[in-house]
Design a protein around this motif. Structure first.
Motif, PDB file in Angstrom:
ATOM      1  N   ALA A 185       0.837  -1.204   0.000  1.00  0.00           N
ATOM      2  CA  ALA A 185       0.000   0.000   0.000  1.00  0.00           C
ATOM      3  C   ALA A 185       0.871   1.253   0.000  1.00  0.00           C
ATOM      4  CB  ALA A 185      -0.922   0.002   1.217  1.00  0.00           C
ATOM      5  N   ALA A 186       1.975   1.190   0.735  1.00  0.00           N
ATOM      6  CA  ALA A 186       2.911   2.316   0.755  1.00  0.00           C
ATOM      7  C   ALA A 186       3.482   2.576  -0.637  1.00  0.00           C
ATOM      8  CB  ALA A 186       4.045   2.026   1.745  1.00  0.00           C
ATOM      9  N   LEU A 187       3.764   1.510  -1.369  1.00  0.00           N
ATOM     10  CA  LEU A 187       4.263   1.652  -2.739  1.00  0.00           C
ATOM     11  C   LEU A 187       3.220   2.331  -3.621  1.00  0.00           C
ATOM     12  CD1 LEU A 187       6.294   1.082  -5.004  1.00  0.00           C
ATOM     13  CD2 LEU A 187       5.288  -1.213  -5.222  1.00  0.00           C
ATOM     14  N   ALA A 188       1.988   1.891  -3.535  1.00  0.00           N
ATOM     15  CA  ALA A 188       0.919   2.491  -4.341  1.00  0.00           C
ATOM     16  C   ALA A 188       0.748   3.969  -4.009  1.00  0.00           C
ATOM     17  CB  ALA A 188      -0.391   1.739  -4.113  1.00  0.00           C
ATOM     18  N   LEU A 189       0.773   4.293  -2.729  1.00  0.00           N
ATOM     19  CA  LEU A 189       0.579   5.686  -2.308  1.00  0.00           C
ATOM     20  C   LEU A 189       1.746   6.558  -2.760  1.00  0.00           C
ATOM     21  CD1 LEU A 189      -1.458   7.388  -0.781  1.00  0.00           C
ATOM     22  CD2 LEU A 189      -0.201   6.913   1.330  1.00  0.00           C
ATOM     23  N   ALA A 190       2.963   6.036  -2.663  1.00  0.00           N
ATOM     24  CA  ALA A 190       4.139   6.791  -3.112  1.00  0.00           C
ATOM     25  C   ALA A 190       4.073   7.070  -4.610  1.00  0.00           C
ATOM     26  CB  ALA A 190       5.415   6.025  -2.768  1.00  0.00           C
ATOM     27  N   LEU A 191       3.561   6.122  -5.374  1.00  0.00           N
ATOM     28  CA  LEU A 191       3.436   6.320  -6.819  1.00  0.00           C
ATOM     29  C   LEU A 191       2.403   7.387  -7.151  1.00  0.00           C
ATOM     30  CD1 LEU A 191       3.637   2.626  -8.099  1.00  0.00           C
ATOM     31  CD2 LEU A 191       5.419   4.381  -8.219  1.00  0.00           C
ATOM     32  N   VAL A 192       1.314   7.426  -6.402  1.00  0.00           N
ATOM     33  CA  VAL A 192       0.283   8.432  -6.648  1.00  0.00           C
ATOM     34  C   VAL A 192       0.797   9.827  -6.308  1.00  0.00           C
ATOM     35  CG1 VAL A 192      -1.986   9.282  -5.934  1.00  0.00           C
ATOM     36  CG2 VAL A 192      -1.652   6.837  -6.341  1.00  0.00           C
ATOM     37  N   LEU A 193       1.492   9.984  -5.184  1.00  0.00           N
ATOM     38  CA  LEU A 193       1.957  11.297  -4.760  1.00  0.00           C
ATOM     39  C   LEU A 193       3.205  11.770  -5.499  1.00  0.00           C
ATOM     40  CD1 LEU A 193      -0.087  10.768  -2.433  1.00  0.00           C
ATOM     41  CD2 LEU A 193       1.471  12.034  -0.958  1.00  0.00           C
ATOM     42  N   GLY A 194       3.987  10.843  -5.995  1.00  0.00           N
ATOM     43  CA  GLY A 194       5.194  11.217  -6.718  1.00  0.00           C
ATOM     44  C   GLY A 194       6.364  11.515  -5.800  1.00  0.00           C
ATOM     45  N   ARG A 195       7.477  11.895  -6.404  1.00  0.00           N
ATOM     46  CA  ARG A 195       8.716  12.106  -5.659  1.00  0.00           C
ATOM     47  C   ARG A 195       8.707  13.435  -4.901  1.00  0.00           C
ATOM     48  NH1 ARG A 195      13.376  10.778 -10.195  1.00  0.00           N
ATOM     49  NH2 ARG A 195      12.689   8.680 -10.774  1.00  0.00           N
ATOM     50  N   ARG A 196       9.464  13.460  -3.813  1.00  0.00           N
ATOM     51  CA  ARG A 196       9.714  14.718  -3.126  1.00  0.00           C
ATOM     52  C   ARG A 196      10.569  15.625  -4.010  1.00  0.00           C
ATOM     53  NH1 ARG A 196      12.364  12.058   2.058  1.00  0.00           N
ATOM     54  NH2 ARG A 196      12.808  10.527   0.394  1.00  0.00           N
ATOM     55  N   TYR A 308      19.630  -4.837   1.367  1.00  0.00           N
ATOM     56  CA  TYR A 308      19.779  -4.552  -0.060  1.00  0.00           C
ATOM     57  C   TYR A 308      18.480  -4.024  -0.666  1.00  0.00           C
ATOM     58  CZ  TYR A 308      24.364  -6.812  -0.188  1.00  0.00           C
ATOM     59  OH  TYR A 308      25.690  -7.119   0.014  1.00  0.00           O
ATOM     60  N   ALA A 309      17.345  -4.509  -0.165  1.00  0.00           N
ATOM     61  CA  ALA A 309      16.051  -4.161  -0.769  1.00  0.00           C
ATOM     62  C   ALA A 309      15.715  -2.687  -0.624  1.00  0.00           C
ATOM     63  CB  ALA A 309      14.940  -5.009  -0.152  1.00  0.00           C
ATOM     64  N   VAL A 310      16.200  -2.026   0.431  1.00  0.00           N
ATOM     65  CA  VAL A 310      15.876  -0.611   0.598  1.00  0.00           C
ATOM     66  C   VAL A 310      16.478   0.243  -0.520  1.00  0.00           C
ATOM     67  CG1 VAL A 310      15.566  -0.754   3.095  1.00  0.00           C
ATOM     68  CG2 VAL A 310      17.841  -0.276   2.168  1.00  0.00           C
ATOM     69  N   GLY A 311      17.427  -0.309  -1.246  1.00  0.00           N
ATOM     70  CA  GLY A 311      18.012   0.418  -2.373  1.00  0.00           C
ATOM     71  C   GLY A 311      17.231   0.276  -3.664  1.00  0.00           C
ATOM     72  N   PHE A 312      16.204  -0.580  -3.674  1.00  0.00           N
ATOM     73  CA  PHE A 312      15.409  -0.767  -4.889  1.00  0.00           C
ATOM     74  C   PHE A 312      14.829   0.549  -5.389  1.00  0.00           C
ATOM     75  CE2 PHE A 312      14.106  -5.445  -3.848  1.00  0.00           C
ATOM     76  CZ  PHE A 312      15.408  -5.842  -4.069  1.00  0.00           C
ATOM     77  N   LYS A 313      14.447   1.426  -4.440  1.00  0.00           N
ATOM     78  CA  LYS A 313      13.751   2.653  -4.836  1.00  0.00           C
ATOM     79  C   LYS A 313      14.623   3.537  -5.728  1.00  0.00           C
ATOM     80  CE  LYS A 313      14.876   5.093  -0.498  1.00  0.00           C
ATOM     81  NZ  LYS A 313      14.272   5.693   0.721  1.00  0.00           N
ATOM     82  N   TYR A 314      15.925   3.490  -5.536  1.00  0.00           N
ATOM     83  CA  TYR A 314      16.807   4.300  -6.373  1.00  0.00           C
ATOM     84  C   TYR A 314      16.936   3.715  -7.780  1.00  0.00           C
ATOM     85  CZ  TYR A 314      18.040   6.340  -1.881  1.00  0.00           C
ATOM     86  OH  TYR A 314      17.988   6.941  -0.655  1.00  0.00           O
ATOM     87  N   LYS A 315      16.891   2.394  -7.862  1.00  0.00           N
ATOM     88  CA  LYS A 315      16.987   1.738  -9.168  1.00  0.00           C
ATOM     89  C   LYS A 315      15.682   1.815  -9.947  1.00  0.00           C
ATOM     90  CE  LYS A 315      20.526  -1.533  -7.589  1.00  0.00           C
ATOM     91  NZ  LYS A 315      20.874  -2.969  -7.384  1.00  0.00           N
ATOM     92  N   LEU A 316      14.552   1.731  -9.214  1.00  0.00           N
ATOM     93  CA  LEU A 316      13.248   1.700  -9.875  1.00  0.00           C
ATOM     94  C   LEU A 316      12.581   3.059  -9.935  1.00  0.00           C
ATOM     95  CD1 LEU A 316      11.898  -1.654  -8.371  1.00  0.00           C
ATOM     96  CD2 LEU A 316      13.030  -1.278 -10.570  1.00  0.00           C
ATOM     97  N   GLY A 317      13.079   4.020  -9.152  1.00  0.00           N
ATOM     98  CA  GLY A 317      12.612   5.391  -9.287  1.00  0.00           C
ATOM     99  C   GLY A 317      11.388   5.778  -8.488  1.00  0.00           C
ATOM    100  N   TYR A 318      10.969   4.998  -7.489  1.00  0.00           N
ATOM    101  CA  TYR A 318       9.839   5.401  -6.653  1.00  0.00           C
ATOM    102  C   TYR A 318      10.382   5.951  -5.326  1.00  0.00           C
ATOM    103  CZ  TYR A 318      10.592   0.873  -4.310  1.00  0.00           C
ATOM    104  OH  TYR A 318      11.145  -0.190  -3.640  1.00  0.00           O
ATOM    105  N   ASP A 319       9.769   7.001  -4.827  1.00  0.00           N
ATOM    106  CA  ASP A 319      10.253   7.679  -3.625  1.00  0.00           C
ATOM    107  C   ASP A 319       9.499   7.181  -2.395  1.00  0.00           C
ATOM    108  OD1 ASP A 319      11.336   9.342  -1.746  1.00  0.00           O
ATOM    109  OD2 ASP A 319      10.463  11.184  -2.529  1.00  0.00           O
ATOM    110  N   ASP A 320       9.949   6.073  -1.880  1.00  0.00           N
ATOM    111  CA  ASP A 320       9.444   5.527  -0.616  1.00  0.00           C
ATOM    112  C   ASP A 320      10.293   6.150   0.495  1.00  0.00           C
ATOM    113  OD1 ASP A 320       8.667   3.989   1.560  1.00  0.00           O
ATOM    114  OD2 ASP A 320       9.716   2.186   0.885  1.00  0.00           O
ATOM    115  N   SER A 321       9.808   7.239   1.067  1.00  0.00           N
ATOM    116  CA  SER A 321      10.631   8.106   1.908  1.00  0.00           C
ATOM    117  C   SER A 321      11.377   7.364   3.006  1.00  0.00           C
ATOM    118  CB  SER A 321       9.761   9.198   2.538  1.00  0.00           C
ATOM    119  OG  SER A 321       9.023   9.895   1.573  1.00  0.00           O
ATOM    120  N   LEU A 322      10.680   6.502   3.746  1.00  0.00           N
ATOM    121  CA  LEU A 322      11.272   5.879   4.928  1.00  0.00           C
ATOM    122  C   LEU A 322      11.373   4.357   4.802  1.00  0.00           C
ATOM    123  CD1 LEU A 322       9.503   8.053   7.669  1.00  0.00           C
ATOM    124  CD2 LEU A 322      11.575   8.531   6.350  1.00  0.00           C
TER     125      LEU A 322
END
Length: 450
Positions: A185-196, A308-322
């Motif tokens: 759900a956090a992933l879906a919400l981050a995609l809707v709101l976009g990057r900081r 390692y998984a917390v780095g996925f956001k940089y490779k895939l481009g979604y801004d999961d802040s925390l």
């Protein structure tokens, strides 16, 4: 049935422990946020308590743990709305020996923290009012149905249950219901709101690492109620869940800082705290089905993989802040699937044997179905809820408010008031500056730098 005073006392204690986890999460998330958004981040957790606590009493418990005729495999009914009649029930009818309302209160704390977990993905940029509306609709349309699928049963004699419960998928304390659900759900919400604004180029480091460690400690403390309390009794099974919550978390914290040392050259306090949470997440679904050695294995895997998984956001481009996705979704998937490998009926005869206990691949397949069903349903419905809210009222604050700081923009407050320090500096500088031969205007310069 007579009330079991020992189990009742333990369950009341566990309920308080789990409720404490949400303020603990507020410190954990608040410390990881930037200074200008820490109050908003903590408010998102605390308002989840307020909203979900009321909703759970009015209709949430009923939708999760009651029957709805032909729809009972997917959602409960409203027969227990407002908890009418339950206040006079001496004990639950499931043989646990605890008052029904104790179980109601215990489960309320699970719903509360699941909602709060989602908020970490949208730090710095979500409208507070929109978050409150999202909380109401998300817990109703996503959390209640999934919890019903996994945990509701009307007893063997009646043969009615949530469809994942009936399938035989196991989730002792919330790997699918809480962590995979909140993570995706956090992933879906981050995609809707976009990057900081400025992400990922600008450094957005945690502003208060002692807060992060305090939050991790409170989470770990409360998690003993989360996991061991899910035995719904003060017995041997709760003891197994308790020791697994200790062992797996220790292993995950150790694995995370080892990965950091080998990969980055240093182990960090943020990594240690994150490893603690990853271990807690991964052992949650499995804590009542695996041996203590199995718990350590789950912790080691979760700590290393999530690091390692917390780095996925940089490779895939979604801004999961925390890092809700990298820790809660990934950690929850690890724990849920490893049940299919490590579970044994020697620990819990109400479960099933996994691969290593001679049970074949059947349980692993059932766990995979539960994981996929949770991922798909939660992502799709969360995305739709967030999109509708965004279209109607806007979900994201303005760029100007984001740059200035959401605390002052949304709450008219700041976490750290340096006004008195500035006043003191400004008042004392004229005499000291004169004595030192400092140029005029030094007081203003110092205040601006502070």
């Amino acid at each position: 049935m007579n009330v079991d005073s020992g189990s009742t006392a333990w369950m009341l204690t566990s309920t308080a422990l789990v409720l404490l986890m949400t303020p603990g999460l507020a410190f954990f998330y608040g410390g990881m946020s930037r200074a200008k958004s820490v109050l908003n981040m903590m408010m998102m957790s605390f308002v989840s308590i307020a909203v979900v606590g009321m909703v759970w009493i009015v209709y949430g418990y009923s939708l999760t743990f009651s029957e709805a005729g032909g729809l009972s495999a997917f959602i409960g009914g409203l027969g227990d709305w407002g908890l009418v009649g339950l206040e006079t029930a001496a004990s639950a009818d499931d043989g646990s020996g605890i008052p029904q309302l104790v179980f109601v209160a215990f489960q309320a704390t699970f719903a509360i923290i699941t909602v709060a977990l989602v908020s970490g993905a949208v730090a710095d940029r979500a409208k507070f009012g929109a978050w409150v509306v999202f909380t109401l609709f998300w817990v109703t349309l996503v959390y209640f149905p999934i919890a019903h699928w996994v945990w509701w049963s009307d007893g063997e004699e009646n043969g009615k249950a949530g469809w994942l419960f009936d399938l035989g998928a196991l989730d002792f304390a919330g790997g699918t219901v809480v962590h995979i659900n909140a993570g995706v759900a956090a992933l879906a919400l981050a995609l809707v709101l976009g990057r900081r604004k400025g992400w990922p180029k600008d450094p957005m480091r945690p502003h208060n690492l002692p807060f992060v460690l305090l939050g991790a400690a409170l989470l770990w403390f409360g998690w003993f109620g989360f996991n061991a309390g899910s035995a719904v009794a003060a017995d041997g099974l709760s003891a197994v869940a308790f020791i697994n919550t200790l062992g797996a978390t220790c292993a995950a914290a150790f694995a995370w800082i080892v990965v950091e040392k080998l990969r980055d050259g240093s182990s960090t306090t943020l990594g240690l705290a994150s490893g603690i949470v990853a271990g807690l997440v991964a052992i949650t679904p499995a804590c009542g089905f695996v041996t203590p050695l199995g718990g350590i294995v789950i912790g080691l895997v979760a700590g290393a993989v999530c690091a390692y998984a917390v780095g996925f956001k940089y490779k895939l481009g979604y801004d999961d802040s925390l890092d809700v996705v990298g820790v809660h979704m990934v950690g929850g998937i690890i724990g849920a699937l490893l049940i299919g490998v490590l579970a044994t009926t020697a620990v819990n005869d109400g479960g099933a044997d996994g691969l290593l206990a001679g049970g074949g691949a059947s349980l692993l397949g059932k766990q995979a179905v539960a994981v996929v069903a949770t991922l798909v349903y939660s992502f799709v419905v969360t995305f739709l809820i967030a999109k509708v809210i965004d279209l109607i009222m806007g979900f994201r604050i303005s760029e100007e408010d984001e740059v200035a700081g959401i605390d002052s923009a949304a709450h008219a407050e700041t976490a750290y008031d340096f006004g008195s320090v500035h006043a003191g500096v400004g008042a004392s500088l004229p005499s000291s500056a004169t004595a030192a031969g400092a140029p005029a205007g030094s007081a203003t310069k110092v205040e601006a730098d502070a």
